[in-house]
Design an enzyme around this catalytic site. Sequence first.
Site, PDB file in Angstrom:
ATOM      1  N   LYS A 130       0.867  -0.946  -0.202  1.00  0.00           N
ATOM      2  CA  LYS A 130      -0.107  -0.044   0.285  1.00  0.00           C
ATOM      3  C   LYS A 130       0.547   1.338  -0.192  1.00  0.00           C
ATOM      4  CE  LYS A 130      -3.986  -2.443   2.254  1.00  0.00           C
ATOM      5  NZ  LYS A 130      -4.491  -2.303   3.760  1.00  0.00           N
ATOM      6  N   TYR A 140     -12.239  -2.839  -3.459  1.00  0.00           N
ATOM      7  CA  TYR A 140     -13.013  -2.807  -2.229  1.00  0.00           C
ATOM      8  C   TYR A 140     -14.549  -2.944  -2.159  1.00  0.00           C
ATOM      9  CZ  TYR A 140      -8.284  -2.080   0.298  1.00  0.00           C
ATOM     10  OH  TYR A 140      -6.749  -2.254   0.516  1.00  0.00           O
ATOM     11  N   ASN A 164      -1.773   0.133   6.929  1.00  0.00           N
ATOM     12  CA  ASN A 164      -1.190  -1.759   7.230  1.00  0.00           C
ATOM     13  C   ASN A 164      -0.343  -1.881   6.392  1.00  0.00           C
ATOM     14  OD1 ASN A 164      -3.098  -1.916   5.428  1.00  0.00           O
ATOM     15  ND2 ASN A 164      -4.439  -3.113   7.205  1.00  0.00           N
ATOM     16  N   HIS A 204      -1.621  -5.589   0.902  1.00  0.00           N
ATOM     17  CA  HIS A 204      -2.915  -5.906   0.980  1.00  0.00           C
ATOM     18  C   HIS A 204      -2.705  -7.036   0.541  1.00  0.00           C
ATOM     19  CE1 HIS A 204      -6.773  -7.265  -0.587  1.00  0.00           C
ATOM     20  NE2 HIS A 204      -6.173  -7.596  -1.610  1.00  0.00           N
ATOM     21  N   GLU A 212      -9.067 -10.092  -7.977  1.00  0.00           N
ATOM     22  CA  GLU A 212      -8.892  -9.369  -7.742  1.00  0.00           C
ATOM     23  C   GLU A 212      -7.156  -9.387  -9.209  1.00  0.00           C
ATOM     24  OE1 GLU A 212      -7.472  -9.686  -3.633  1.00  0.00           O
ATOM     25  OE2 GLU A 212      -8.734  -9.237  -3.542  1.00  0.00           O
TER      26      GLU A 212
HETATM   27  N1  ATP Z   1     -11.751  -0.255  11.130  1.00  0.00           N
HETATM   28  C1  ATP Z   1     -11.116   0.133  10.177  1.00  0.00           C
HETATM   29  N2  ATP Z   1     -10.512   1.871  10.084  1.00  0.00           N
HETATM   30  C2  ATP Z   1      -9.771   1.864   8.787  1.00  0.00           C
HETATM   31  N3  ATP Z   1      -9.864   1.206   7.852  1.00  0.00           N
HETATM   32  C3  ATP Z   1      -9.830  -0.411   8.170  1.00  0.00           C
HETATM   33  C4  ATP Z   1     -10.569  -0.526   9.132  1.00  0.00           C
HETATM   34  N4  ATP Z   1     -10.755  -2.161   9.431  1.00  0.00           N
HETATM   35  C5  ATP Z   1     -10.472  -2.250   7.905  1.00  0.00           C
HETATM   36  N5  ATP Z   1      -9.109  -1.256   7.493  1.00  0.00           N
HETATM   37  C6  ATP Z   1      -8.472  -1.075   5.980  1.00  0.00           C
HETATM   38  O1  ATP Z   1      -9.483  -2.011   5.636  1.00  0.00           O
HETATM   39  C7  ATP Z   1      -8.777  -2.715   4.301  1.00  0.00           C
HETATM   40  C8  ATP Z   1      -9.706  -3.500   4.145  1.00  0.00           C
HETATM   41  O2  ATP Z   1     -10.156  -4.223   5.280  1.00  0.00           O
HETATM   42  P1  ATP Z   1     -10.357  -6.387   5.091  1.00  0.00           P
HETATM   43  O3  ATP Z   1     -11.299  -6.122   6.651  1.00  0.00           O
HETATM   44  O4  ATP Z   1     -10.940  -6.589   3.964  1.00  0.00           O
HETATM   45  O5  ATP Z   1      -9.058  -6.073   5.840  1.00  0.00           O
HETATM   46  P2  ATP Z   1      -7.831  -7.068   5.080  1.00  0.00           P
HETATM   47  O6  ATP Z   1      -8.758  -8.709   4.160  1.00  0.00           O
HETATM   48  O7  ATP Z   1      -7.191  -8.022   6.160  1.00  0.00           O
HETATM   49  O8  ATP Z   1      -7.209  -6.092   4.546  1.00  0.00           O
HETATM   50  P3  ATP Z   1      -6.770  -6.431   3.229  1.00  0.00           P
HETATM   51  O9  ATP Z   1      -7.620  -6.323   2.008  1.00  0.00           O
HETATM   52  O10 ATP Z   1      -6.032  -5.067   2.720  1.00  0.00           O
HETATM   53  O11 ATP Z   1      -5.337  -7.124   3.231  1.00  0.00           O
HETATM   54  C9  ATP Z   1      -7.627  -2.974   5.509  1.00  0.00           C
HETATM   55  O12 ATP Z   1      -6.638  -3.547   5.378  1.00  0.00           O
HETATM   56  C10 ATP Z   1      -7.268  -1.794   6.229  1.00  0.00           C
HETATM   57  O13 ATP Z   1      -6.596  -1.083   5.234  1.00  0.00           O
END
Ligand code: ATP
Length: 151
Positions: free
Chosen positions: A11, A51, A114, A117, A128
């Site tokens: 990211k 997303y 974080n 992804h 994806e």
């Molecule tokens: N409560 C939150 N506040 C802000 N951003 C969030 C929150 N929860 C998730 N995100 C963001 O949205 C992304 C996608 O959320 P998801 O629940 O799909 O988690 P993930 O599958 O672990 O992440 P990714 O899809 O990025 O690998 C997260 O990686 C994070 O960057």
Amino acid sequence: GVNERTFLAIKPDGYQRRLVGEIIKRFERKGFRLVAMKLIQASESLLKEHYIALQDRPFYSRLVKYMGSGPVIAMVWQGLDVVKTARTMLGETNPADSLPGTIRGDFCVDVSRNVIHGSDSRESAQREISLWFSPDEIVCWQDHAESWIYE
Ligand SMILES: Nc1ncnc2c1ncn2[C@@H]1O[C@H](COP(=O)(O)OP(=O)(O)OP(=O)(O)O)[C@@H](O)[C@H]1O
């Protein structure tokens, strides 16, 4: 099987923080193989589609804005159980829940910054990969280390 593929994206925060080499190093040393990679400033439409499952979440628009705020390293990695194993190597979505030794456990603290992804299932990986890459961007190459990585 050994031809399973997953989509990973470093990211904008991971890119700005110069974590690209560190992250790629972990997947290379593990034994997975890189079959596609590009540096891209993702469009809003691509990110909204990526997303789409989170579109009703309160952080959705902030997430799309953050992901488009700078360059992203989009990658396809291949190997045995790579979808699940990559998720383990990433750590939990919230870095606070991620163990040391995982990418998020080692390099970040905030759920909305974080670093990386990774696809959460084989179905998401397929969706994806085709969203971020055209078929001709996937490189099929002969892996000369394969017999040292797999029996
Ligand atoms: N409560 C939150 N506040 C802000 N951003 C969030 C929150 N929860 C998730 N995100 C963001 O949205 C992304 C996608 O959320 P998801 O629940 O799909 O988690 P993930 O599958 O672990 O992440 P990714 O899809 O990025 O690998 C997260 O990686 C994070 O960057």
